[in-house]
Every structure is written in C-alpha cells, then in structure tokens.
Design a protein around this motif. Sequence first.
Motif, PDB file in Angstrom:
ATOM      1  N   LEU A 264      14.701  13.569   2.456  1.00 44.11           N
ATOM      2  CA  LEU A 264      14.645  14.681   3.825  1.00 44.11           C
ATOM      3  C   LEU A 264      15.492  13.151   4.685  1.00 44.11           C
ATOM      4  O   LEU A 264      15.581  12.949   5.931  1.00 44.11           O
ATOM      5  CB  LEU A 264      13.229  13.779   3.951  1.00 44.11           C
ATOM      6  CG  LEU A 264      12.183  15.568   3.636  1.00 44.11           C
ATOM      7  CD1 LEU A 264      10.361  15.572   4.001  1.00 44.11           C
ATOM      8  CD2 LEU A 264      11.998  16.723   3.795  1.00 44.11           C
ATOM      9  N   ALA A 265      16.245  12.759   4.172  1.00 45.10           N
ATOM     10  CA  ALA A 265      16.870  12.122   4.946  1.00 45.10           C
ATOM     11  C   ALA A 265      18.076  12.794   6.528  1.00 45.10           C
ATOM     12  O   ALA A 265      17.911  12.178   7.220  1.00 45.10           O
ATOM     13  CB  ALA A 265      17.999  11.420   3.945  1.00 45.10           C
ATOM     14  N   HIS A 266      17.736  13.947   6.490  1.00 43.42           N
ATOM     15  CA  HIS A 266      18.788  14.916   7.147  1.00 43.42           C
ATOM     16  C   HIS A 266      17.228  15.341   8.647  1.00 43.42           C
ATOM     17  O   HIS A 266      17.918  15.754   9.129  1.00 43.42           O
ATOM     18  CB  HIS A 266      18.734  16.019   7.188  1.00 43.42           C
ATOM     19  CG  HIS A 266      18.338  17.250   6.623  1.00 43.42           C
ATOM     20  ND1 HIS A 266      17.558  17.007   5.096  1.00 43.42           N
ATOM     21  CD2 HIS A 266      16.984  18.468   6.482  1.00 43.42           C
ATOM     22  CE1 HIS A 266      16.699  17.648   4.618  1.00 43.42           C
ATOM     23  NE2 HIS A 266      16.448  18.352   5.298  1.00 43.42           N
TER      24      HIS A 266
ATOM     25  N   LEU B 169      14.234   5.592   1.880  1.00 44.19           N
ATOM     26  CA  LEU B 169      13.192   6.647   1.525  1.00 44.19           C
ATOM     27  C   LEU B 169      12.840   7.970   2.008  1.00 44.19           C
ATOM     28  O   LEU B 169      13.176   8.355   1.072  1.00 44.19           O
ATOM     29  CB  LEU B 169      12.186   5.605   2.157  1.00 44.19           C
ATOM     30  CG  LEU B 169      11.144   4.144   1.568  1.00 44.19           C
ATOM     31  CD1 LEU B 169      10.219   3.825   2.177  1.00 44.19           C
ATOM     32  CD2 LEU B 169      11.487   4.922   0.049  1.00 44.19           C
ATOM     33  N   LEU B 170      13.690   8.294   2.990  1.00 42.86           N
ATOM     34  CA  LEU B 170      13.625   9.508   3.355  1.00 42.86           C
ATOM     35  C   LEU B 170      14.310   9.875   2.689  1.00 42.86           C
ATOM     36  O   LEU B 170      14.397  11.392   1.839  1.00 42.86           O
ATOM     37  CB  LEU B 170      14.077   9.653   4.885  1.00 42.86           C
ATOM     38  CG  LEU B 170      12.645   9.565   6.093  1.00 42.86           C
ATOM     39  CD1 LEU B 170      13.821   9.544   7.031  1.00 42.86           C
ATOM     40  CD2 LEU B 170      12.013  10.216   6.067  1.00 42.86           C
ATOM     41  N   ASP B 171      16.362   9.138   2.276  1.00 42.18           N
ATOM     42  CA  ASP B 171      16.650  10.007   0.704  1.00 42.18           C
ATOM     43  C   ASP B 171      16.327  10.135  -0.217  1.00 42.18           C
ATOM     44  O   ASP B 171      16.584  10.996  -0.802  1.00 42.18           O
ATOM     45  CB  ASP B 171      18.011   9.059   1.545  1.00 42.18           C
ATOM     46  CG  ASP B 171      18.810   9.432  -0.105  1.00 42.18           C
ATOM     47  OD1 ASP B 171      20.009  11.178   0.913  1.00 42.18           O
ATOM     48  OD2 ASP B 171      20.056   8.977  -0.660  1.00 42.18           O
ATOM     49  N   LYS B 172      15.298   9.081  -0.358  1.00 48.35           N
ATOM     50  CA  LYS B 172      14.571   9.279  -1.633  1.00 48.35           C
ATOM     51  C   LYS B 172      14.103  10.395  -1.395  1.00 48.35           C
ATOM     52  O   LYS B 172      13.798  11.057  -2.926  1.00 48.35           O
ATOM     53  CB  LYS B 172      13.795   8.288  -1.978  1.00 48.35           C
ATOM     54  CG  LYS B 172      12.965   7.839  -3.410  1.00 48.35           C
ATOM     55  CD  LYS B 172      12.176   6.390  -3.597  1.00 48.35           C
ATOM     56  CE  LYS B 172      11.202   6.537  -4.202  1.00 48.35           C
ATOM     57  NZ  LYS B 172      12.218   5.807  -5.347  1.00 48.35           N
TER      58      LYS B 172
ATOM     59  N   ARG C  57       5.338  14.769   1.821  1.00 47.79           N
ATOM     60  CA  ARG C  57       6.590  14.421   1.141  1.00 47.79           C
ATOM     61  C   ARG C  57       7.059  12.798   2.777  1.00 47.79           C
ATOM     62  O   ARG C  57       7.520  11.896   1.878  1.00 47.79           O
ATOM     63  CB  ARG C  57       8.171  14.915   1.452  1.00 47.79           C
ATOM     64  CG  ARG C  57       8.328  15.723   0.315  1.00 47.79           C
ATOM     65  CD  ARG C  57       9.369  17.121  -0.096  1.00 47.79           C
ATOM     66  NE  ARG C  57      10.316  17.852   0.465  1.00 47.79           N
ATOM     67  CZ  ARG C  57      10.674  18.187   0.065  1.00 47.79           C
ATOM     68  NH1 ARG C  57      11.765  17.504  -0.570  1.00 47.79           N
ATOM     69  NH2 ARG C  57      11.074  19.792   1.507  1.00 47.79           N
ATOM     70  N   VAL C  58       7.618  13.257   3.512  1.00 43.68           N
ATOM     71  CA  VAL C  58       7.116  11.507   4.487  1.00 43.68           C
ATOM     72  C   VAL C  58       5.363  11.032   4.602  1.00 43.68           C
ATOM     73  O   VAL C  58       6.073   9.976   4.902  1.00 43.68           O
ATOM     74  CB  VAL C  58       7.686  12.611   6.460  1.00 43.68           C
ATOM     75  CG1 VAL C  58       7.030  11.678   7.290  1.00 43.68           C
ATOM     76  CG2 VAL C  58       8.853  13.246   6.688  1.00 43.68           C
TER      77      VAL C  58
END
Length: 255
Positions: A138-140, A132-135, A156-157
């Motif tokens: 914000l995966a990083h 979901l963070l990648d979606k 976004r989080v």
Amino acid sequence: MYILQALDIYKRFHQTEVLKGISLQVKKGEVIAVIGPSGSGKSTFLRCLNRLETVDRGMIEIEGEVMVQNGPDGKAVYGNEKEIARLRRKMGMVFQSFNLFPHMSVLQNLMLAPMMVQNAQEAEIESMARTLLDKVGLAHKANNYPFELSGGQQQRVAIARALAMNPDIMCFDEPTSALDPELTGEVLRVMKDLAMEHMTMVVVTHEIGFAREVANRVIFMDEGVIIEQGPAQEILTNPRHERTQAFLGTVLMAR
C-alpha cells in the motif's frame, strides 16, 4: 524460553465466568491459531494477553517478564503502569474493526504511536512507515485517508500500524471477519508473509484453511476452556474430541 506464557487465566464479567483456567505457552516464531464457536472466550483471552482486559486470576509473562501474577489472596496483581506499558509494546494487536484514525492519512496513522514513544527523528519514522506500507502493498496509498480505502486495504494498514511499533508478538482478533472473501485473501497473504518471516503470532480466526496452511499449533476453545490443542494438521484433520469434530464439521459444511 517461551516468548509468551499465560497460566491458569480466569476472567469474569459480572456473574458470567468467561475464562476458566486457560493456559497457553508460545515459543518464539510460533504461529498459534485459536478457533472455536462465538462466545467461547477466544477474543477475551486475546485481550487479556495485552491487558485490554484485566484478569481475575492467573499469570502472564512476556519474554520472561511478569505482567500479572497472583497475590497472597489468590487474586491477580499487576505491576506498575510504566512497566505494563513497556511490556504491552512488545505485542502488536490487530482487531476485526480496523480502528484507524479517520482524520489522519494512512501515513500519519502509522507514524503516530512511534512518534509518541520512540526517541527517533520524524524523518526516520516516516521512512520506516513507508517501508511498512510497501511491505503490505500500500505504498501508493500513503496520503489517502481510511474512508478512501477498501476494507481489506484498511486492515492491511492496521497490520502495518501494529508493526510500526516493532513488536515481538503479533495478536490478531478475527482480522478478516468483517471482509468479503476477495478482501479476506489479500489480508491473509500479508499474514502468511509475516509467518514466513518467523513472526510470533496468536491468531483468533474462523479461517480454517489459513490455520491449516500457516499455523504450527491449533487451539480449540469452547465455553471458556481449551478443549483440545495440538499440531495444526492433526487437530484440523483428525480431531479427537467430539466438540472439536462437531465444530469443524459445521464450519467446513458452511463453506
């Protein structure tokens, strides 16, 4: 079948009647934009839908299951708390103030609720959270804390955290009102992506451009009632009611 029905909703705070017989029926995959001046009851209505506020009268039904309905005396009666909690999990909620837990990392913020209510392994929930963070791009930032993020990143989080409970309906309460224009754009892009994936969404917003581009239907509220509703292009381009016309004129002039 409607995925969400709210019929004849009334809500009073002390002597002030905030909602005066509001009704809304939402089909699966629809995006509904709720617009109107401040104080018109938009946010209160949204909070009533998932019982952050209780209603005084009316019926709310989620996926065919009744959460609240009128009793013999005409006043609202809710089901038992366990059933209400189960129904509420079908609805994700995103607020204008991001409401992230400051002492937890981004990843921990996403994992907390699923860990508490889902019968799944921690590794499985962590994998879902990272997806979901990648979606939301914000995966990083998985190991960062909320204070290390911009307002747009925090929102976004917050969207990813709501999605972590795998809701069938997403509710947004003016999700960009605390953001500057550049950060607003990055949040709206995530919401547009959800709409393209046919997520059912009820969005209280002042972003008329977003409503025009993404919403299937626009509802204009004022003083606790729905003044006008219809297809987004119709309401936003050629509103019939003079109060809708005046509101849109003011909003568009401000921009």
